[in-house]
Design a protein around this motif. Structure first.
Motif, PDB file in Angstrom:
ATOM      1  N   THR A 280      -1.741  12.211  -2.336  1.00 59.74           N
ATOM      2  CA  THR A 280      -1.266  13.578  -2.136  1.00 59.74           C
ATOM      3  C   THR A 280      -0.585  13.720  -0.787  1.00 59.74           C
ATOM      4  O   THR A 280       0.456  14.390  -0.666  1.00 59.74           O
ATOM      5  CB  THR A 280      -2.440  14.569  -2.237  1.00 59.74           C
ATOM      6  N   LEU A 281      -1.135  13.116   0.241  1.00 57.40           N
ATOM      7  CA  LEU A 281      -0.555  13.205   1.582  1.00 57.40           C
ATOM      8  C   LEU A 281       0.857  12.629   1.628  1.00 57.40           C
ATOM      9  O   LEU A 281       1.715  13.111   2.383  1.00 57.40           O
ATOM     10  CB  LEU A 281      -1.439  12.453   2.587  1.00 57.40           C
ATOM     11  N   GLN A 282       1.115  11.611   0.820  1.00 57.20           N
ATOM     12  CA  GLN A 282       2.410  10.934   0.860  1.00 57.20           C
ATOM     13  C   GLN A 282       3.394  11.447  -0.189  1.00 57.20           C
ATOM     14  O   GLN A 282       4.568  11.080  -0.173  1.00 57.20           O
ATOM     15  CB  GLN A 282       2.206   9.422   0.646  1.00 57.20           C
TER      16      GLN A 282
ATOM     17  N   GLY B 165       9.016   8.665  -5.984  1.00 54.69           N
ATOM     18  CA  GLY B 165       8.974   7.263  -5.573  1.00 54.69           C
ATOM     19  C   GLY B 165       7.728   6.929  -4.780  1.00 54.69           C
ATOM     20  O   GLY B 165       7.140   5.853  -4.947  1.00 54.69           O
ATOM     21  N   SER B 166       7.288   7.872  -3.922  1.00 53.60           N
ATOM     22  CA  SER B 166       6.103   7.633  -3.105  1.00 53.60           C
ATOM     23  C   SER B 166       4.853   7.508  -3.970  1.00 53.60           C
ATOM     24  O   SER B 166       4.023   6.612  -3.762  1.00 53.60           O
ATOM     25  CB  SER B 166       5.931   8.775  -2.091  1.00 53.60           C
ATOM     26  N   CYS B 167       4.705   8.397  -4.957  1.00 53.47           N
ATOM     27  CA  CYS B 167       3.543   8.356  -5.847  1.00 53.47           C
ATOM     28  C   CYS B 167       3.522   7.069  -6.667  1.00 53.47           C
ATOM     29  O   CYS B 167       2.467   6.451  -6.848  1.00 53.47           O
ATOM     30  CB  CYS B 167       3.535   9.570  -6.785  1.00 53.47           C
ATOM     31  N   LYS B 168       4.694   6.662  -7.154  1.00 50.86           N
ATOM     32  CA  LYS B 168       4.767   5.440  -7.968  1.00 50.86           C
ATOM     33  C   LYS B 168       4.394   4.211  -7.137  1.00 50.86           C
ATOM     34  O   LYS B 168       3.703   3.307  -7.616  1.00 50.86           O
ATOM     35  CB  LYS B 168       6.168   5.290  -8.553  1.00 50.86           C
ATOM     36  N   LYS B 169       4.855   4.184  -5.879  1.00 54.51           N
ATOM     37  CA  LYS B 169       4.488   3.074  -4.998  1.00 54.51           C
ATOM     38  C   LYS B 169       2.991   3.078  -4.719  1.00 54.51           C
ATOM     39  O   LYS B 169       2.351   2.027  -4.678  1.00 54.51           O
ATOM     40  CB  LYS B 169       5.263   3.168  -3.685  1.00 54.51           C
ATOM     41  N   ALA B 170       2.431   4.280  -4.525  1.00 50.74           N
ATOM     42  CA  ALA B 170       1.001   4.391  -4.242  1.00 50.74           C
ATOM     43  C   ALA B 170       0.173   3.914  -5.431  1.00 50.74           C
ATOM     44  O   ALA B 170      -0.823   3.201  -5.266  1.00 50.74           O
ATOM     45  CB  ALA B 170       0.642   5.834  -3.889  1.00 50.74           C
ATOM     46  N   MET B 171       0.593   4.281  -6.644  1.00 53.40           N
ATOM     47  CA  MET B 171      -0.154   3.900  -7.842  1.00 53.40           C
ATOM     48  C   MET B 171      -0.113   2.396  -8.091  1.00 53.40           C
ATOM     49  O   MET B 171      -1.045   1.828  -8.641  1.00 53.40           O
ATOM     50  CB  MET B 171       0.379   4.662  -9.061  1.00 53.40           C
ATOM     51  N   SER B 172       0.967   1.756  -7.657  1.00 55.73           N
ATOM     52  CA  SER B 172       1.074   0.305  -7.836  1.00 55.73           C
ATOM     53  C   SER B 172       0.607  -0.456  -6.593  1.00 55.73           C
ATOM     54  O   SER B 172       0.759  -1.667  -6.505  1.00 55.73           O
ATOM     55  CB  SER B 172       2.522  -0.077  -8.151  1.00 55.73           C
ATOM     56  N   ARG B 173       0.035   0.286  -5.642  1.00 56.71           N
ATOM     57  CA  ARG B 173      -0.460  -0.280  -4.377  1.00 56.71           C
ATOM     58  C   ARG B 173       0.654  -1.000  -3.610  1.00 56.71           C
ATOM     59  O   ARG B 173       0.437  -2.032  -2.986  1.00 56.71           O
ATOM     60  CB  ARG B 173      -1.633  -1.243  -4.616  1.00 56.71           C
TER      61      ARG B 173
ATOM     62  N   HIS C 165       2.795   0.973  -1.549  1.00 60.20           N
ATOM     63  CA  HIS C 165       3.282   1.916  -0.541  1.00 60.20           C
ATOM     64  C   HIS C 165       3.081   1.315   0.846  1.00 60.20           C
ATOM     65  O   HIS C 165       1.973   0.932   1.210  1.00 60.20           O
ATOM     66  CB  HIS C 165       2.532   3.245  -0.658  1.00 60.20           C
ATOM     67  N   PRO C 166       4.159   1.244   1.656  1.00 59.60           N
ATOM     68  CA  PRO C 166       4.031   0.613   2.978  1.00 59.60           C
ATOM     69  C   PRO C 166       3.163   1.397   3.958  1.00 59.60           C
ATOM     70  O   PRO C 166       2.701   0.846   4.968  1.00 59.60           O
ATOM     71  CB  PRO C 166       5.480   0.535   3.468  1.00 59.60           C
ATOM     72  N   ASP C 167       2.947   2.675   3.674  1.00 65.39           N
ATOM     73  CA  ASP C 167       2.152   3.505   4.586  1.00 65.39           C
ATOM     74  C   ASP C 167       0.757   3.820   4.046  1.00 65.39           C
ATOM     75  O   ASP C 167       0.078   4.705   4.561  1.00 65.39           O
ATOM     76  CB  ASP C 167       2.902   4.813   4.893  1.00 65.39           C
ATOM     77  N   ILE C 168       0.340   3.124   2.989  1.00 62.97           N
ATOM     78  CA  ILE C 168      -1.046   3.202   2.512  1.00 62.97           C
ATOM     79  C   ILE C 168      -1.602   1.790   2.590  1.00 62.97           C
ATOM     80  O   ILE C 168      -1.219   0.912   1.822  1.00 62.97           O
ATOM     81  CB  ILE C 168      -1.144   3.758   1.076  1.00 62.97           C
ATOM     82  N   ILE C 169      -2.486   1.577   3.537  1.00 64.98           N
ATOM     83  CA  ILE C 169      -2.976   0.224   3.831  1.00 64.98           C
ATOM     84  C   ILE C 169      -4.421   0.082   3.402  1.00 64.98           C
ATOM     85  O   ILE C 169      -5.289   0.848   3.848  1.00 64.98           O
ATOM     86  CB  ILE C 169      -2.849  -0.095   5.346  1.00 64.98           C
ATOM     87  N   TYR C 170      -4.674  -0.881   2.521  1.00 62.99           N
ATOM     88  CA  TYR C 170      -6.041  -1.197   2.093  1.00 62.99           C
ATOM     89  C   TYR C 170      -6.542  -2.357   2.951  1.00 62.99           C
ATOM     90  O   TYR C 170      -6.002  -3.463   2.881  1.00 62.99           O
ATOM     91  CB  TYR C 170      -6.073  -1.589   0.617  1.00 62.99           C
ATOM     92  N   VAL C 171      -7.553  -2.101   3.757  1.00 62.49           N
ATOM     93  CA  VAL C 171      -8.089  -3.138   4.640  1.00 62.49           C
ATOM     94  C   VAL C 171      -8.896  -4.125   3.799  1.00 62.49           C
ATOM     95  O   VAL C 171      -9.873  -3.745   3.141  1.00 62.49           O
ATOM     96  CB  VAL C 171      -8.963  -2.532   5.755  1.00 62.49           C
TER      97      VAL C 171
ATOM     98  N   THR D 266       7.987   5.340   5.895  1.00 61.34           N
ATOM     99  CA  THR D 266       8.706   6.281   5.027  1.00 61.34           C
ATOM    100  C   THR D 266       8.073   7.675   4.992  1.00 61.34           C
ATOM    101  O   THR D 266       8.781   8.671   4.996  1.00 61.34           O
ATOM    102  CB  THR D 266       8.769   5.749   3.581  1.00 61.34           C
ATOM    103  N   GLY D 267       6.752   7.751   4.925  1.00 60.90           N
ATOM    104  CA  GLY D 267       6.079   9.034   4.770  1.00 60.90           C
ATOM    105  C   GLY D 267       5.705   9.676   6.098  1.00 60.90           C
ATOM    106  O   GLY D 267       5.919   9.097   7.168  1.00 60.90           O
TER     107      GLY D 267
END
Length: 281
Positions: free
Chosen positions: A2-4, A17-25, A27-33, A60-61
């Motif tokens: 939602t934030l992105q 585009g941001s949601c689709k990237k997030a769903m496919s993991r 997104h360059p600005d959503i980092i899973y440690v 991007t976001g």
């Protein structure tokens, strides 16, 4: 997500585009440690993937979101290293520490966080999702739901793990052959297994579900309510040899063992006490 989201509403649109990237993991600005060791998140994991990276502005976001799953696995050193970043993060940084047990985090960490409690998702909802969305067979979905205890992510991980059946067999082997093994041999066996892909907590969860099946069968003498129905004969034999009080003691001992390990009590001592309780009852 939602934030992105590019539509900036209360819920993600799932179309941009941001949601689709997030769903496919992707997104360059959503980092899973991530972490290599299954049982712990080390200081280098936190430094390299979060502390060093957080100084770089979003690509991007408007935000950079860091997700630390199973954050209770962070070592004390990793948590201490994270303190300053949590205390004074950049305005664009959002750090999510996902935990099953908040008490496993240092008080200095929790005092700097906003705590959001999530209720476990109902078993029937998770089972429907696994079967309809991931096309998981009925029995495998049922086992995954029992093992996940309301955690959708954990249920998905279990249901799609290629080696989950091997893990179950290894756990059941210890339980069924325990009477012919010395306690130290049982401790060595569980240590060896937990040093591989899966953690000791996952094996303890399997033990827990198995003994709950034993208790259920002892009370009902029916197979339908069992999670591990393929273990019917072993479960029946254990139900006949253990008392209600004994089974309740075992279930309590497994929960206690998990709590002790999360509090960094000595592994060998914790497991010896658990296996002694299992043998005595």
């Amino acid at each position: 997500m939602t934030l992105q989201c590019e539509e900036h509403k209360k819920e993600p649109c799932l179309r941009c585009g941001s949601c689709k990237k997030a769903m496919s993991r992707n997104h360059p600005d959503i980092i899973y440690v991530s972490h290599e060791k299954p049982a712990s998140i080390g200081i280098e994991d936190i430094r390299e993937q979060l502390i060093s990276d957080v100084q770089i502005k979003p690509y991007t976001g408007p935000y950079k979101v860091y997700i630390v799953d199973e954050a209770e696995k962070m070592t004390v050193q990793a948590q201490n290293a994270l303190l300053k970043t949590i205390e004074e993060p950049p305005a664009y940084a959002v750090i999510l520490l996902l935990v099953n047990n908040g008490g496993a985090l240092l008080p200095t960490i929790t005092s700097r966080c906003v705590t959001l409690n999530f209720k476990p998702v109902r078993d029937e909802v998770i089972k429907k999702y696994l079967m309809e969305e991931l096309h998981v067979p009925d029995y495998q979905a049922e086992v995954s739901v029992a093992f996940a205890q309301g955690n959708v992510g954990k249920a998905k991980q279990i249901a799609t793990a290629e080696d989950f059946s091997d893990m179950m067999e290894a756990a059941f082997r210890i339980l069924k052959k325990g009477k012919d093994m010395e306690v130290y041999e049982m401790v060595d066996a569980i240590r060896s297994l937990s040093e591989q892909k899966h953690t000791v907590y996952e094996y303890l969860d399997l033990f827990l579900v198995w003994f709950r099946d034993v208790l259920m069968f002892k009370a009902t003498h029916e197979m339908d309510g069992l999670v591990f129905r393929q273990e019917y004969h072993a479960i029946k034999a254990r139900a006949n040899s253990s008392s209600y009080e004994g089974l309740e003691n075992i279930i309590k001992a497994i929960e206690t063992a998990k709590a002790r390990l999360q509090a960094n009590v000595n592994f060998d001592l914790t497991m010896e006490l658990l296996f002694l309780t299992i043998r005595e009852n």
